[in-house]
Enzyme design. Structure first.
Site, PDB file in Angstrom:
ATOM      1  N   GLN A 101       0.850  -1.203   0.000  1.00  0.00           N
ATOM      2  CA  GLN A 101       0.000   0.000   0.000  1.00  0.00           C
ATOM      3  C   GLN A 101       0.878   1.243   0.000  1.00  0.00           C
ATOM      4  O   GLN A 101       0.372   2.360  -0.082  1.00  0.00           O
ATOM      5  CB  GLN A 101      -0.868   0.020   1.250  1.00  0.00           C
ATOM      6  CG  GLN A 101      -1.827  -1.139   1.343  1.00  0.00           C
ATOM      7  CD  GLN A 101      -2.415  -1.243   2.743  1.00  0.00           C
ATOM      8  OE1 GLN A 101      -3.393  -0.588   3.071  1.00  0.00           O
ATOM      9  NE2 GLN A 101      -1.817  -2.071   3.574  1.00  0.00           N
ATOM     10  N   ASN A 102       2.184   1.050   0.141  1.00  0.00           N
ATOM     11  CA  ASN A 102       3.077   2.201   0.276  1.00  0.00           C
ATOM     12  C   ASN A 102       3.336   2.864  -1.066  1.00  0.00           C
ATOM     13  O   ASN A 102       3.408   2.205  -2.103  1.00  0.00           O
ATOM     14  CB  ASN A 102       4.397   1.768   0.914  1.00  0.00           C
ATOM     15  CG  ASN A 102       4.197   1.315   2.342  1.00  0.00           C
ATOM     16  OD1 ASN A 102       3.142   1.566   2.915  1.00  0.00           O
ATOM     17  ND2 ASN A 102       5.182   0.650   2.912  1.00  0.00           N
ATOM     18  N   HIS A 119      -1.411   1.557  -4.370  1.00  0.00           N
ATOM     19  CA  HIS A 119      -1.787   2.974  -4.237  1.00  0.00           C
ATOM     20  C   HIS A 119      -0.902   3.909  -5.035  1.00  0.00           C
ATOM     21  O   HIS A 119      -0.925   5.123  -4.811  1.00  0.00           O
ATOM     22  CB  HIS A 119      -1.809   3.362  -2.747  1.00  0.00           C
ATOM     23  CG  HIS A 119      -2.871   2.642  -1.968  1.00  0.00           C
ATOM     24  ND1 HIS A 119      -2.868   2.518  -0.597  1.00  0.00           N
ATOM     25  CD2 HIS A 119      -3.983   1.979  -2.389  1.00  0.00           C
ATOM     26  CE1 HIS A 119      -3.934   1.822  -0.206  1.00  0.00           C
ATOM     27  NE2 HIS A 119      -4.611   1.470  -1.278  1.00  0.00           N
ATOM     28  N   CYS A 127      -2.459  14.780 -14.580  1.00  0.00           N
ATOM     29  CA  CYS A 127      -3.209  16.018 -14.795  1.00  0.00           C
ATOM     30  C   CYS A 127      -4.520  15.926 -14.015  1.00  0.00           C
ATOM     31  O   CYS A 127      -5.274  14.967 -14.162  1.00  0.00           O
ATOM     32  CB  CYS A 127      -3.480  16.214 -16.285  1.00  0.00           C
ATOM     33  SG  CYS A 127      -4.488  17.675 -16.615  1.00  0.00           S
ATOM     34  N   CYS A 155      -1.459  21.091 -20.428  1.00  0.00           N
ATOM     35  CA  CYS A 155      -2.594  22.027 -20.526  1.00  0.00           C
ATOM     36  C   CYS A 155      -2.431  23.240 -19.621  1.00  0.00           C
ATOM     37  O   CYS A 155      -3.237  24.165 -19.676  1.00  0.00           O
ATOM     38  CB  CYS A 155      -3.899  21.309 -20.209  1.00  0.00           C
ATOM     39  SG  CYS A 155      -4.054  20.846 -18.465  1.00  0.00           S
ATOM     40  N   GLY A 192       2.919  -4.546   8.996  1.00  0.00           N
ATOM     41  CA  GLY A 192       2.998  -3.092   9.145  1.00  0.00           C
ATOM     42  C   GLY A 192       1.828  -2.333   8.569  1.00  0.00           C
ATOM     43  O   GLY A 192       1.993  -1.199   8.133  1.00  0.00           O
ATOM     44  N   ASN A 218       3.023  -6.796  13.364  1.00  0.00           N
ATOM     45  CA  ASN A 218       2.676  -5.401  13.635  1.00  0.00           C
ATOM     46  C   ASN A 218       3.074  -5.065  15.067  1.00  0.00           C
ATOM     47  O   ASN A 218       3.105  -5.934  15.929  1.00  0.00           O
ATOM     48  CB  ASN A 218       1.165  -5.178  13.442  1.00  0.00           C
ATOM     49  CG  ASN A 218       0.823  -3.710  13.233  1.00  0.00           C
ATOM     50  OD1 ASN A 218       1.153  -2.847  14.048  1.00  0.00           O
ATOM     51  ND2 ASN A 218       0.164  -3.417  12.128  1.00  0.00           N
TER      52      ASN A 218
HETATM   53  P1  NAD Z   1      -1.253   3.102   8.709  1.00  0.00           P
HETATM   54  O1  NAD Z   1      -0.529   4.365   8.973  1.00  0.00           O
HETATM   55  O2  NAD Z   1      -2.734   3.102   8.768  1.00  0.00           O
HETATM   56  O3  NAD Z   1      -0.793   2.013   9.781  1.00  0.00           O
HETATM   57  C1  NAD Z   1       0.537   1.750  10.045  1.00  0.00           C
HETATM   58  C2  NAD Z   1       0.616   0.470  10.821  1.00  0.00           C
HETATM   59  O4  NAD Z   1       1.968   0.129  10.959  1.00  0.00           O
HETATM   60  C3  NAD Z   1       0.015   0.563  12.237  1.00  0.00           C
HETATM   61  O5  NAD Z   1      -0.830  -0.556  12.420  1.00  0.00           O
HETATM   62  C4  NAD Z   1       1.239   0.478  13.153  1.00  0.00           C
HETATM   63  O6  NAD Z   1       0.971  -0.187  14.360  1.00  0.00           O
HETATM   64  C5  NAD Z   1       2.199  -0.302  12.294  1.00  0.00           C
HETATM   65  N1  NAD Z   1       3.618  -0.060  12.546  1.00  0.00           N
HETATM   66  C6  NAD Z   1       4.257   1.107  12.796  1.00  0.00           C
HETATM   67  N2  NAD Z   1       5.592   0.905  12.873  1.00  0.00           N
HETATM   68  C7  NAD Z   1       5.800  -0.421  12.651  1.00  0.00           C
HETATM   69  C8  NAD Z   1       6.946  -1.245  12.579  1.00  0.00           C
HETATM   70  N3  NAD Z   1       8.204  -0.738  12.728  1.00  0.00           N
HETATM   71  N4  NAD Z   1       6.772  -2.571  12.335  1.00  0.00           N
HETATM   72  C9  NAD Z   1       5.524  -3.100  12.191  1.00  0.00           C
HETATM   73  N5  NAD Z   1       4.406  -2.354  12.243  1.00  0.00           N
HETATM   74  C10 NAD Z   1       4.533  -1.043  12.465  1.00  0.00           C
HETATM   75  O7  NAD Z   1      -0.695   2.508   7.359  1.00  0.00           O
HETATM   76  P2  NAD Z   1      -1.398   1.603   6.276  1.00  0.00           P
HETATM   77  O8  NAD Z   1      -2.117   0.472   6.891  1.00  0.00           O
HETATM   78  O9  NAD Z   1      -0.375   1.335   5.233  1.00  0.00           O
HETATM   79  O10 NAD Z   1      -2.487   2.662   5.760  1.00  0.00           O
HETATM   80  C11 NAD Z   1      -2.851   2.740   4.593  1.00  0.00           C
HETATM   81  C12 NAD Z   1      -2.513   4.058   3.858  1.00  0.00           C
HETATM   82  O11 NAD Z   1      -1.369   4.770   4.270  1.00  0.00           O
HETATM   83  C13 NAD Z   1      -2.196   3.622   2.486  1.00  0.00           C
HETATM   84  O12 NAD Z   1      -3.090   4.250   1.633  1.00  0.00           O
HETATM   85  C14 NAD Z   1      -0.768   4.104   2.169  1.00  0.00           C
HETATM   86  O13 NAD Z   1      -0.707   4.525   0.821  1.00  0.00           O
HETATM   87  C15 NAD Z   1      -0.607   5.211   3.111  1.00  0.00           C
HETATM   88  N6  NAD Z   1       0.750   5.558   3.581  1.00  0.00           N
HETATM   89  C16 NAD Z   1       1.879   5.183   2.913  1.00  0.00           C
HETATM   90  C17 NAD Z   1       3.112   5.533   3.426  1.00  0.00           C
HETATM   91  C18 NAD Z   1       4.359   5.136   2.673  1.00  0.00           C
HETATM   92  O14 NAD Z   1       4.354   5.030   1.450  1.00  0.00           O
HETATM   93  N7  NAD Z   1       5.467   4.873   3.384  1.00  0.00           N
HETATM   94  C19 NAD Z   1       3.224   6.229   4.611  1.00  0.00           C
HETATM   95  C20 NAD Z   1       2.040   6.583   5.274  1.00  0.00           C
HETATM   96  C21 NAD Z   1       0.823   6.222   4.752  1.00  0.00           C
END
Ligand code: NAD
Length: 252
Positions: A101-102, A119, A127, A155, A192, A218
């Site tokens: 999802q990152n 994502h 655009c 554009c 995570g 997690n």
């Molecule tokens: P989230 O922020 O909702 O949740 C993060 C999770 O990671 C939490 O459950 C937390 O307990 C856990 N966590 C934190 N540090 C950790 C570690 N060191 N080891 C294991 N777990 C750990 O994130 P999500 O579930 O990915 O939320 C979804 C949205 O957040 C997505 O749409 C994503 O695109 C976006 N997002 C992406 C990034 C990125 O690209 N790095 C950063 C922030 C949010």
């Protein structure tokens, strides 16, 4: 090594096909803030207030300032052990699929093969008006951005981050790839992620329905914790490194 990690080493070693879904927590150790953690606030805004088309429509400059800040964090960060171990699994086992999802590209930079990015990427823009002259998205890696908000070079209208915001649809090809990875694996690991953002959070349930063993790594309990077969509470970068070390030395 805790008993839970030992159990996970055992199932990883014996799995025919592994799928790992990752979230912001795997990049936390690289210094990139998660959305829902204590460091998830930017100024006084929550991510849910900024990562939406409605917010962009209301105040594109504010949303771009936030993305510019996040892009600067990503640009100065490096893949951590979680990214490296998962990249190694994807290279070592051709059937292993990593779905993320990152938007930070760190898993790509670590060398992950066939990464499914649900994502999008923070380094791509599109655009806002989807003008006919522009491609669906293009790379824009300037850090920090000189022009806020940046413009569509085709554009002259607004450009937007080419990421999937809350309330928007995912690319069907990515959903299909993730769905296939979830429904054909024998082990599904959710690492995570707060497991509350759909449809990503649904893949764990799909995997379970199709008979996979399921596990979560997690720091905290999530809605997935009650569903999975194994919960490993800990930092993804430490847990995955321990699993990798145990696999390498043959321990289980
Ligand atoms: P989230 O922020 O909702 O949740 C993060 C999770 O990671 C939490 O459950 C937390 O307990 C856990 N966590 C934190 N540090 C950790 C570690 N060191 N080891 C294991 N777990 C750990 O994130 P999500 O579930 O990915 O939320 C979804 C949205 O957040 C997505 O749409 C994503 O695109 C976006 N997002 C992406 C990034 C990125 O690209 N790095 C950063 C922030 C949010």
């Amino acid at each position: 090594m805790t008993a839970n990690i030992t159990s996970l080493v055992h199932v990883v070693r014996n799995a025919k096909r592994i799928t790992v879904l990752t979230g912001a927590g795997v990049s936390a150790a690289s210094g990139i803030p998660t959305f829902r953690g204590a460091d998830g606030l930017w100024h006084r805004y929550r991510a849910e207030q900024l990562a939406t088309p409605e917010s962009f429509e209301r105040d594109p400059k504010l949303v771009w300032e936030w993305y510019d800040w996040r892009r600067q964090k990503v640009a100065t960060s490096q893949p951590n052990a979680a990214h490296r171990v998962l990249a190694a699994w994807s290279q070592r086992w051709p059937t292993c699929r990593i779905v993320t999802q990152n938007v930070d590209d760190l898993q790509l930079r670590a060398g992950t093969r066939d990464l499914v990015r649900l994502h999008g990427s923070i380094w791509e823009v599109s655009c806002w008006d989807r003008c006919a002259a522009s491609p669906r998205y293009w790379r824009h890696e300037q850090v920090p951005l000189e022009e806020l908000p940046p413009r569509c070079p085709h554009c002259g209208g607004l450009a937007r981050p080419a990421v999937v915001w809350f309330g928007e649809s995912l690319d069907p090809a990515d959903v299909d790839a993730a769905q296939e990875a979830a429904t054909t694996c024998s082990l599904f690991v959710s690492a995570g992620t707060s497991a509350v953002v759909y449809p990503a959070a649904a893949f764990l349930h799909e995997a379970k329905r199709h008979g996979a063993t399921t596990a979560e790594i997690n720091l905290e309990a999530t809605p997935a914790s009650d569903v999975v077969d194994m919960v490993v509470q800990g930092r993804a970068e430490e847990v995955l490194e321990q699993i990798e070390a145990a696999l390498a030395c043959g321990a289980s």
